[in-house]
Motif scaffolding. Structure first.
Motif, PDB file in Angstrom:
ATOM      1  N   UNK A  45     -19.576  -6.045  24.852  1.00 27.55           N
ATOM      2  CA  UNK A  45     -19.233  -7.131  23.890  1.00 27.55           C
ATOM      3  C   UNK A  45     -18.032  -6.672  23.253  1.00 27.55           C
ATOM      4  N   UNK A  46     -16.942  -7.853  23.017  1.00 26.27           N
ATOM      5  CA  UNK A  46     -15.734  -7.627  22.395  1.00 26.27           C
ATOM      6  C   UNK A  46     -15.685  -8.529  21.025  1.00 26.27           C
ATOM      7  N   UNK A  47     -15.042  -7.809  20.106  1.00 26.32           N
ATOM      8  CA  UNK A  47     -14.969  -8.565  18.890  1.00 26.32           C
ATOM      9  C   UNK A  47     -13.539  -8.367  18.370  1.00 26.32           C
ATOM     10  N   UNK A  48     -12.934  -9.551  18.155  1.00 24.98           N
ATOM     11  CA  UNK A  48     -11.506  -9.642  17.611  1.00 24.98           C
ATOM     12  C   UNK A  48     -11.666  -9.966  16.194  1.00 24.98           C
ATOM     13  N   UNK A  49     -11.071  -9.280  15.320  1.00 30.29           N
ATOM     14  CA  UNK A  49     -11.343  -9.670  13.996  1.00 30.29           C
ATOM     15  C   UNK A  49     -10.050  -8.739  13.285  1.00 30.29           C
ATOM     16  N   UNK A  50      -9.420  -9.365  12.029  1.00 28.47           N
ATOM     17  CA  UNK A  50      -8.621  -8.559  11.204  1.00 28.47           C
ATOM     18  C   UNK A  50      -8.113  -9.493  10.013  1.00 28.47           C
ATOM     19  N   UNK A  51      -7.011  -9.051   9.361  1.00 26.59           N
ATOM     20  CA  UNK A  51      -6.547  -9.779   8.111  1.00 26.59           C
ATOM     21  C   UNK A  51      -5.931 -11.051   8.675  1.00 26.59           C
ATOM     22  N   UNK A  52      -5.803 -11.810   7.974  1.00 32.00           N
ATOM     23  CA  UNK A  52      -5.010 -13.234   8.249  1.00 32.00           C
ATOM     24  C   UNK A  52      -3.359 -12.900   7.557  1.00 32.00           C
ATOM     25  N   UNK A  53      -3.278 -11.798   6.894  1.00 34.81           N
ATOM     26  CA  UNK A  53      -1.850 -11.574   6.331  1.00 34.81           C
ATOM     27  C   UNK A  53      -1.691 -10.049   6.428  1.00 34.81           C
ATOM     28  N   UNK A  54      -0.618  -9.774   6.774  1.00 34.90           N
ATOM     29  CA  UNK A  54      -0.200  -8.078   7.089  1.00 34.90           C
ATOM     30  C   UNK A  54      -0.668  -7.285   5.763  1.00 34.90           C
ATOM     31  N   UNK A  55      -1.950  -7.160   5.767  1.00 34.68           N
ATOM     32  CA  UNK A  55      -2.271  -6.364   4.355  1.00 34.68           C
ATOM     33  C   UNK A  55      -3.179  -5.052   4.922  1.00 34.68           C
ATOM     34  N   UNK A  56      -2.635  -3.809   4.798  1.00 41.78           N
ATOM     35  CA  UNK A  56      -3.386  -2.579   5.078  1.00 41.78           C
ATOM     36  C   UNK A  56      -4.619  -2.499   4.241  1.00 41.78           C
ATOM     37  N   UNK A  57      -4.651  -2.904   3.115  1.00 42.01           N
ATOM     38  CA  UNK A  57      -5.929  -2.741   2.509  1.00 42.01           C
ATOM     39  C   UNK A  57      -7.027  -3.642   3.043  1.00 42.01           C
ATOM     40  N   UNK A  58      -6.599  -4.924   3.457  1.00 40.60           N
ATOM     41  CA  UNK A  58      -7.710  -5.611   4.039  1.00 40.60           C
ATOM     42  C   UNK A  58      -7.824  -5.034   5.450  1.00 40.60           C
ATOM     43  N   UNK A  59      -7.123  -4.684   6.129  1.00 37.03           N
ATOM     44  CA  UNK A  59      -7.503  -3.833   7.401  1.00 37.03           C
ATOM     45  C   UNK A  59      -8.216  -2.902   7.136  1.00 37.03           C
ATOM     46  N   UNK A  60      -7.998  -2.002   6.346  1.00 39.23           N
ATOM     47  CA  UNK A  60      -8.818  -0.751   6.159  1.00 39.23           C
ATOM     48  C   UNK A  60     -10.339  -1.250   5.938  1.00 39.23           C
ATOM     49  N   UNK A  61     -10.627  -2.279   4.933  1.00 38.57           N
ATOM     50  CA  UNK A  61     -11.785  -2.632   4.701  1.00 38.57           C
ATOM     51  C   UNK A  61     -12.364  -3.196   5.942  1.00 38.57           C
ATOM     52  N   UNK A  62     -11.880  -4.212   6.873  1.00 43.48           N
ATOM     53  CA  UNK A  62     -12.502  -4.375   7.982  1.00 43.48           C
ATOM     54  C   UNK A  62     -12.837  -3.336   8.998  1.00 43.48           C
ATOM     55  N   UNK A  63     -12.124  -2.288   9.039  1.00 49.51           N
ATOM     56  CA  UNK A  63     -12.313  -1.205   9.637  1.00 49.51           C
ATOM     57  C   UNK A  63     -13.590  -0.480   9.273  1.00 49.51           C
ATOM     58  N   UNK A  64     -13.605  -0.337   8.096  1.00 49.16           N
ATOM     59  CA  UNK A  64     -14.702   0.285   7.297  1.00 49.16           C
ATOM     60  C   UNK A  64     -16.203  -0.493   7.653  1.00 49.16           C
ATOM     61  N   UNK A  65     -15.848  -1.705   7.705  1.00 49.10           N
ATOM     62  CA  UNK A  65     -17.244  -2.504   7.818  1.00 49.10           C
ATOM     63  C   UNK A  65     -17.608  -2.408   9.317  1.00 49.10           C
ATOM     64  N   UNK A  66     -16.704  -2.280  10.287  1.00 51.22           N
ATOM     65  CA  UNK A  66     -16.885  -2.232  11.670  1.00 51.22           C
ATOM     66  C   UNK A  66     -17.689  -0.741  11.901  1.00 51.22           C
ATOM     67  N   UNK A  67     -17.240   0.213  11.187  1.00 50.52           N
ATOM     68  CA  UNK A  67     -17.726   1.571  11.123  1.00 50.52           C
ATOM     69  C   UNK A  67     -19.183   1.593  10.888  1.00 50.52           C
ATOM     70  N   UNK A  68     -19.384   0.821   9.562  1.00 50.08           N
ATOM     71  CA  UNK A  68     -20.798   0.819   9.218  1.00 50.08           C
ATOM     72  C   UNK A  68     -21.903   0.169   9.858  1.00 50.08           C
ATOM     73  N   UNK A  69     -21.230  -0.766  10.757  1.00 52.27           N
ATOM     74  CA  UNK A  69     -21.912  -1.532  11.659  1.00 52.27           C
ATOM     75  C   UNK A  69     -22.054  -0.913  13.147  1.00 52.27           C
ATOM     76  N   UNK A  70     -21.311   0.478  13.222  1.00 51.08           N
ATOM     77  CA  UNK A  70     -21.428   1.278  14.397  1.00 51.08           C
ATOM     78  C   UNK A  70     -21.264   0.548  15.480  1.00 51.08           C
ATOM     79  N   UNK A  71     -19.963   0.037  15.578  1.00 47.77           N
ATOM     80  CA  UNK A  71     -19.393  -0.410  16.671  1.00 47.77           C
ATOM     81  C   UNK A  71     -19.338   0.857  17.593  1.00 47.77           C
TER      82      UNK A  71
END
Length: 75
Positions: A45-71
């Protein structure tokens, strides 16, 4: 897209998530299209997700969420 990580755990498929610097970049969108084809070929299964603007803080939040979801893999 983030909900799919949970479904991967239920189906037994490995879940690979790609988090680019920004969604909507032609370069990253092209990479994601290739990854989707490989996912279909190899059965993960492939997920493609990220921030809609170049914002490192948003990217970190997305990564942390994916880690919590145990990808299984983050790229």
């Amino acid at each position: 897209m983030l909900q799919k990580a949970d479904s991967g755990a239920k189906t037994g498929k490995k879940v690979v998530a790609m988090v680019p610097k920004v969604i909507g970049s032609p370069y990253f969108d092209t990479c994601a299209e290739g990854a989707k084809k490989v996912a279909a070929e190899f059965g993960f299964e492939f997920l493609y997700t990220g921030p809609t603007s170049a914002d490192a803080a948003q990217q970190v939040n997305i990564i942390q969420d994916l880690i919590n979801k145990k990808v299984d893999v983050l790229i």
